[in-house]
Scaffold this motif. Structure first.
Motif, PDB file in Angstrom:
ATOM      1  N   SER A  28      -7.534 -24.551   4.813  1.00  0.00           N
ATOM      2  CA  SER A  28      -5.846 -24.206   5.304  1.00  0.00           C
ATOM      3  C   SER A  28      -6.025 -22.767   5.749  1.00  0.00           C
ATOM      4  O   SER A  28      -5.008 -22.397   6.429  1.00  0.00           O
ATOM      5  CB  SER A  28      -4.834 -24.476   4.495  1.00  0.00           C
ATOM      6  OG  SER A  28      -4.826 -23.830   3.136  1.00  0.00           O
ATOM      7  N   LEU A  29      -6.829 -22.115   5.201  1.00  0.00           N
ATOM      8  CA  LEU A  29      -6.599 -20.323   5.281  1.00  0.00           C
ATOM      9  C   LEU A  29      -7.189 -20.119   6.649  1.00  0.00           C
ATOM     10  O   LEU A  29      -6.735 -19.221   7.331  1.00  0.00           O
ATOM     11  CB  LEU A  29      -7.611 -19.444   4.380  1.00  0.00           C
ATOM     12  CG  LEU A  29      -7.231 -19.688   2.997  1.00  0.00           C
ATOM     13  CD1 LEU A  29      -8.030 -19.076   2.085  1.00  0.00           C
ATOM     14  CD2 LEU A  29      -5.608 -18.953   2.986  1.00  0.00           C
ATOM     15  N   PHE A  30      -8.001 -21.213   7.227  1.00  0.00           N
ATOM     16  CA  PHE A  30      -8.338 -20.888   8.749  1.00  0.00           C
ATOM     17  C   PHE A  30      -7.668 -21.843   9.805  1.00  0.00           C
ATOM     18  O   PHE A  30      -7.401 -21.551  10.744  1.00  0.00           O
ATOM     19  CB  PHE A  30      -9.978 -21.426   8.729  1.00  0.00           C
ATOM     20  CG  PHE A  30     -10.538 -21.382  10.125  1.00  0.00           C
ATOM     21  CD1 PHE A  30     -10.636 -20.186  10.840  1.00  0.00           C
ATOM     22  CD2 PHE A  30     -10.708 -22.498  10.705  1.00  0.00           C
ATOM     23  CE1 PHE A  30     -11.004 -20.204  12.394  1.00  0.00           C
ATOM     24  CE2 PHE A  30     -11.158 -22.672  11.935  1.00  0.00           C
ATOM     25  CZ  PHE A  30     -11.438 -21.378  12.777  1.00  0.00           C
ATOM     26  N   VAL A  31      -7.298 -22.982   9.300  1.00  0.00           N
ATOM     27  CA  VAL A  31      -6.563 -23.915  10.080  1.00  0.00           C
ATOM     28  C   VAL A  31      -5.348 -23.611  10.400  1.00  0.00           C
ATOM     29  O   VAL A  31      -5.004 -23.740  11.496  1.00  0.00           O
ATOM     30  CB  VAL A  31      -6.909 -25.462   9.445  1.00  0.00           C
ATOM     31  CG1 VAL A  31      -5.933 -26.478  10.205  1.00  0.00           C
ATOM     32  CG2 VAL A  31      -8.192 -25.819   9.394  1.00  0.00           C
ATOM     33  N   GLY A  91     -18.651 -26.912   4.090  1.00  0.00           N
ATOM     34  CA  GLY A  91     -18.652 -26.423   5.250  1.00  0.00           C
ATOM     35  C   GLY A  91     -19.363 -26.916   6.375  1.00  0.00           C
ATOM     36  O   GLY A  91     -18.849 -26.580   7.448  1.00  0.00           O
ATOM     37  N   THR A  92     -20.553 -27.547   6.300  1.00  0.00           N
ATOM     38  CA  THR A  92     -21.336 -27.972   7.342  1.00  0.00           C
ATOM     39  C   THR A  92     -20.936 -29.393   7.767  1.00  0.00           C
ATOM     40  O   THR A  92     -20.654 -29.535   8.752  1.00  0.00           O
ATOM     41  CB  THR A  92     -22.594 -28.011   6.741  1.00  0.00           C
ATOM     42  OG1 THR A  92     -23.027 -26.762   6.573  1.00  0.00           O
ATOM     43  CG2 THR A  92     -23.620 -28.347   7.882  1.00  0.00           C
ATOM     44  N   LEU A 122     -22.100 -29.554  16.456  1.00  0.00           N
ATOM     45  CA  LEU A 122     -22.883 -28.126  17.015  1.00  0.00           C
ATOM     46  C   LEU A 122     -22.135 -27.286  17.124  1.00  0.00           C
ATOM     47  O   LEU A 122     -22.110 -25.912  16.776  1.00  0.00           O
ATOM     48  CB  LEU A 122     -23.928 -28.775  17.836  1.00  0.00           C
ATOM     49  CG  LEU A 122     -24.990 -27.444  18.341  1.00  0.00           C
ATOM     50  CD1 LEU A 122     -25.544 -26.891  17.050  1.00  0.00           C
ATOM     51  CD2 LEU A 122     -25.818 -27.836  19.310  1.00  0.00           C
ATOM     52  N   PHE A 123     -21.059 -27.465  18.079  1.00  0.00           N
ATOM     53  CA  PHE A 123     -20.220 -26.665  18.642  1.00  0.00           C
ATOM     54  C   PHE A 123     -19.252 -26.181  17.892  1.00  0.00           C
ATOM     55  O   PHE A 123     -19.146 -24.904  17.728  1.00  0.00           O
ATOM     56  CB  PHE A 123     -19.122 -27.276  19.892  1.00  0.00           C
ATOM     57  CG  PHE A 123     -18.216 -26.701  20.334  1.00  0.00           C
ATOM     58  CD1 PHE A 123     -18.489 -25.586  21.283  1.00  0.00           C
ATOM     59  CD2 PHE A 123     -16.940 -26.658  19.992  1.00  0.00           C
ATOM     60  CE1 PHE A 123     -17.095 -24.869  21.742  1.00  0.00           C
ATOM     61  CE2 PHE A 123     -15.778 -25.998  20.492  1.00  0.00           C
ATOM     62  CZ  PHE A 123     -15.976 -25.109  21.390  1.00  0.00           C
ATOM     63  N   GLY A 124     -18.699 -26.818  16.818  1.00  0.00           N
ATOM     64  CA  GLY A 124     -18.003 -26.372  15.695  1.00  0.00           C
ATOM     65  C   GLY A 124     -18.729 -25.414  14.704  1.00  0.00           C
ATOM     66  O   GLY A 124     -17.998 -24.465  14.256  1.00  0.00           O
ATOM     67  N   LEU A 125     -19.909 -25.806  14.370  1.00  0.00           N
ATOM     68  CA  LEU A 125     -20.546 -24.954  13.416  1.00  0.00           C
ATOM     69  C   LEU A 125     -20.914 -23.578  14.296  1.00  0.00           C
ATOM     70  O   LEU A 125     -21.045 -22.679  13.548  1.00  0.00           O
ATOM     71  CB  LEU A 125     -22.028 -25.470  13.055  1.00  0.00           C
ATOM     72  CG  LEU A 125     -21.870 -26.766  12.055  1.00  0.00           C
ATOM     73  CD1 LEU A 125     -23.361 -27.264  11.617  1.00  0.00           C
ATOM     74  CD2 LEU A 125     -21.482 -26.133  10.563  1.00  0.00           C
ATOM     75  N   ILE A 130     -19.228 -19.761  10.829  1.00  0.00           N
ATOM     76  CA  ILE A 130     -19.184 -18.346  10.168  1.00  0.00           C
ATOM     77  C   ILE A 130     -18.015 -18.309   9.323  1.00  0.00           C
ATOM     78  O   ILE A 130     -18.169 -17.297   8.579  1.00  0.00           O
ATOM     79  CB  ILE A 130     -19.400 -17.464  11.435  1.00  0.00           C
ATOM     80  CG1 ILE A 130     -19.942 -16.080  10.807  1.00  0.00           C
ATOM     81  CG2 ILE A 130     -18.360 -17.116  12.139  1.00  0.00           C
ATOM     82  CD1 ILE A 130     -20.503 -15.112  11.664  1.00  0.00           C
ATOM     83  N   ILE A 131     -16.897 -18.908   9.634  1.00  0.00           N
ATOM     84  CA  ILE A 131     -15.593 -18.593   8.862  1.00  0.00           C
ATOM     85  C   ILE A 131     -15.535 -19.856   7.582  1.00  0.00           C
ATOM     86  O   ILE A 131     -15.194 -19.634   6.634  1.00  0.00           O
ATOM     87  CB  ILE A 131     -14.456 -18.741   9.922  1.00  0.00           C
ATOM     88  CG1 ILE A 131     -14.579 -17.521  10.755  1.00  0.00           C
ATOM     89  CG2 ILE A 131     -13.158 -18.630   8.987  1.00  0.00           C
ATOM     90  CD1 ILE A 131     -13.645 -17.607  11.964  1.00  0.00           C
ATOM     91  N   THR A 132     -15.852 -21.070   8.171  1.00  0.00           N
ATOM     92  CA  THR A 132     -15.460 -22.324   7.414  1.00  0.00           C
ATOM     93  C   THR A 132     -16.484 -22.319   6.158  1.00  0.00           C
ATOM     94  O   THR A 132     -16.197 -22.955   5.034  1.00  0.00           O
ATOM     95  CB  THR A 132     -15.644 -23.623   8.278  1.00  0.00           C
ATOM     96  OG1 THR A 132     -16.692 -23.776   8.695  1.00  0.00           O
ATOM     97  CG2 THR A 132     -14.394 -23.737   9.260  1.00  0.00           C
ATOM     98  N   ILE A 133     -17.674 -22.049   6.483  1.00  0.00           N
ATOM     99  CA  ILE A 133     -18.636 -22.272   5.392  1.00  0.00           C
ATOM    100  C   ILE A 133     -18.480 -21.216   4.236  1.00  0.00           C
ATOM    101  O   ILE A 133     -18.448 -21.308   3.054  1.00  0.00           O
ATOM    102  CB  ILE A 133     -20.171 -22.005   5.817  1.00  0.00           C
ATOM    103  CG1 ILE A 133     -20.542 -23.292   6.618  1.00  0.00           C
ATOM    104  CG2 ILE A 133     -21.088 -22.097   4.723  1.00  0.00           C
ATOM    105  CD1 ILE A 133     -21.873 -23.521   7.498  1.00  0.00           C
TER     106      ILE A 133
END
Length: 159
Positions: A28-31, A91-92, A122-125, A130-133
């Motif tokens: 949620s910090l990113f979303v 995260g992956t 692949l697009f999301g990763l 770099i942020i979610t992981i």
């Protein structure tokens, strides 16, 4: 000091649910600022009903819960290291789960979207990994630290 008793299955499930909540909170910090901020700025990656943000948080919760359940069964008291690995996995793997859940929430789940999930993953990763992981790794370390603290507290007060 006596060694701690192994966790019961109820404790494992509760810790896994807590971990899922922590993984969703870290997501949620990113979303919330990026995907779910329709009210502040128009965002082309978001939709008006918030299905993408809900799918992202639900995916982080589900994948994080399953990953931590695995940690509970196999960590052998190395919870911080296992939390890092669970964070990397969460995260992956949460990316394709999020796209799949987004299709379900939008009512557009059909064979075409199932075909596109690997491409979206692949697009999301590439764009957001770099942020979610790192956020998921942080959540895994927090839960691992809490797990160790509670075990040590129980050991100190069991005598």
């Amino acid at each position: 000091m006596a060694p701690a008793e192994p966790a019961s299955s109820t404790q494992r499930i509760l810790w896994s649910l807590l971990a899922g909540v922590c993984f969703a909170a870290s997501a949620s910090l990113f979303v919330v600022p990026f995907i779910g901020a329709e009210t502040m700025l128009p965002n082309p990656l978001s939709n008006s009903d918030g299905a993408m943000g809900a799918a992202a948080l639900l995916a982080a919760f589900l994948v994080g819960t399953v990953c931590w359940l695995y940690v509970e069964r196999h960590a052998e008291r190395r919870y911080i290291r296992a939390g890092v690995l669970a964070g990397i996995a969460t995260g992956t793997v949460a990316h394709p789960v999020m796209w799949f859940l987004w299709g379900l929430l939008n009512g557009s789940i059909w064979m075409g979207i199932l075909f596109l999930v690997p491409l979206f993953w692949l697009f999301g990763l590439l764009l957001f990994g770099i942020i979610t992981i790192p956020l998921a790794i942080g959540a895994g370390v927090v839960v691992g630290t809490l797990r160790i603290v509670t075990i040590r507290y129980r050991e100190q007060h069991a005598a």
